[in-house]
Design a protein around this motif. Structure first.
Motif, PDB file in Angstrom:
ATOM      1  N   ARG A  69       0.829  -1.221   0.000  1.00 51.38           N
ATOM      2  CA  ARG A  69       0.000   0.000   0.000  1.00 51.38           C
ATOM      3  C   ARG A  69       0.855   1.260   0.000  1.00 51.38           C
ATOM      4  NH1 ARG A  69      -2.644  -2.947   4.002  1.00 51.38           N
ATOM      5  NH2 ARG A  69      -1.943  -1.469   5.559  1.00 51.38           N
ATOM      6  N   ASN A  70       1.965   1.249   0.730  1.00 49.03           N
ATOM      7  CA  ASN A  70       2.803   2.441   0.850  1.00 49.03           C
ATOM      8  C   ASN A  70       3.622   2.741  -0.392  1.00 49.03           C
ATOM      9  OD1 ASN A  70       1.939   3.016   3.433  1.00 49.03           O
ATOM     10  ND2 ASN A  70       3.600   1.901   4.406  1.00 49.03           N
ATOM     11  N   TYR A  71       3.963   1.735  -1.165  1.00 48.24           N
ATOM     12  CA  TYR A  71       4.856   1.944  -2.302  1.00 48.24           C
ATOM     13  C   TYR A  71       4.194   1.583  -3.633  1.00 48.24           C
ATOM     14  CZ  TYR A  71       7.870   1.924   1.751  1.00 48.24           C
ATOM     15  OH  TYR A  71       8.393   2.172   2.979  1.00 48.24           O
TER      16      TYR A  71
ATOM     17  N   GLN B 140      -1.555   4.397  -8.260  1.00 44.36           N
ATOM     18  CA  GLN B 140      -2.544   5.474  -8.168  1.00 44.36           C
ATOM     19  C   GLN B 140      -2.072   6.721  -8.906  1.00 44.36           C
ATOM     20  OE1 GLN B 140      -2.844   5.431  -3.878  1.00 44.36           O
ATOM     21  NE2 GLN B 140      -4.809   4.356  -3.950  1.00 44.36           N
TER      22      GLN B 140
ATOM     23  N   ARG C 206       0.669   3.297  -4.236  1.00 42.41           N
ATOM     24  CA  ARG C 206       0.833   4.743  -4.462  1.00 42.41           C
ATOM     25  C   ARG C 206       1.349   5.021  -5.868  1.00 42.41           C
ATOM     26  NH1 ARG C 206       4.038   7.253   0.454  1.00 42.41           N
ATOM     27  NH2 ARG C 206       3.901   9.094  -0.858  1.00 42.41           N
TER      28      ARG C 206
END
Length: 72
Positions: A55-57, A63, A60
């Motif tokens: 989710r963090n890398y 997205q 992102r």
């Protein structure tokens, strides 16, 4: 969008930092995420959407690309 590990032994993270700065200087929207301690292609194995690192890398990055290409 640059996502680069700070311990990359193939391509130093300063290369992505410089590219991101130059793109910004030229007026292009660009971002960089430096991942402390990560090596080259660390994200290749991040495939679980429930994983915080995913989710963090990875997410992102997806997205950002989706928003810029009109796929979001």
């Amino acid at each position: 969008m640059f996502i680069h590990g700070t311990e990359d032994t193939v391509t130093p993270s300063r290369i992505s930092e410089r590219a991101q700065q130059e793109l910004s200087r030229l007026g292009a929207e660009s971002h960089i995420i430096l991942v402390e301690g990560a090596n080259h292609m660390f994200d290749m194995f991040l495939t679980d959407p429930e994983d915080e690192a995913y989710r963090n890398y990875v997410l992102r990055g997806f997205q950002f690309l989706a928003a810029k290409t009109g796929l979001s």
